[in-house]
Design a protein around this motif. Sequence first.
Motif, mmCIF file in Angstrom:
data_model
loop_
_atom_site.group_PDB
_atom_site.id
_atom_site.type_symbol
_atom_site.label_atom_id
_atom_site.label_comp_id
_atom_site.label_asym_id
_atom_site.label_seq_id
_atom_site.Cartn_x
_atom_site.Cartn_y
_atom_site.Cartn_z
ATOM 1 N N ALA A 195 0.840 -1.202 0.000
ATOM 2 C CA ALA A 195 0.000 0.000 0.000
ATOM 3 C C ALA A 195 0.876 1.252 0.000
ATOM 4 O O ALA A 195 0.582 2.228 -0.699
ATOM 5 N N LEU A 196 1.973 1.229 0.751
ATOM 6 C CA LEU A 196 2.889 2.373 0.769
ATOM 7 C C LEU A 196 3.592 2.545 -0.571
ATOM 8 O O LEU A 196 3.799 3.669 -1.031
ATOM 9 N N VAL A 197 3.959 1.443 -1.207
ATOM 10 C CA VAL A 197 4.575 1.514 -2.536
ATOM 11 C C VAL A 197 3.587 2.127 -3.526
ATOM 12 O O VAL A 197 3.936 3.019 -4.312
ATOM 13 N N LEU A 237 1.920 9.322 -5.929
ATOM 14 C CA LEU A 237 2.436 10.666 -5.691
ATOM 15 C C LEU A 237 3.489 11.043 -6.726
ATOM 16 O O LEU A 237 3.550 12.181 -7.184
ATOM 17 N N LEU A 238 4.314 10.104 -7.089
ATOM 18 C CA LEU A 238 5.377 10.354 -8.045
ATOM 19 C C LEU A 238 4.824 10.605 -9.444
ATOM 20 O O LEU A 238 5.305 11.493 -10.153
#
Length: 60
Positions: A37-39, A45-46
């Motif tokens: 989920a963080l990836v 965002l990127l």
Amino acid sequence: MHADIHLRLHELRAEELRTEAARHVRRERLRTQLGWALVELGLRLLLQPSGRTGRRALLV
């Protein structure tokens, strides 16, 4: 040690190990889901178009 007692002790220990293993698997599964989920969040965002021009200040 009597054979029946010895067998019962093995059964109890096996059950304890199964319970401990099940807890470990659940914890690892949760950790893996959180990591992915963080990836995904980082990639979103990127890859998100900013629409802004110029430089952004880095907060350190």
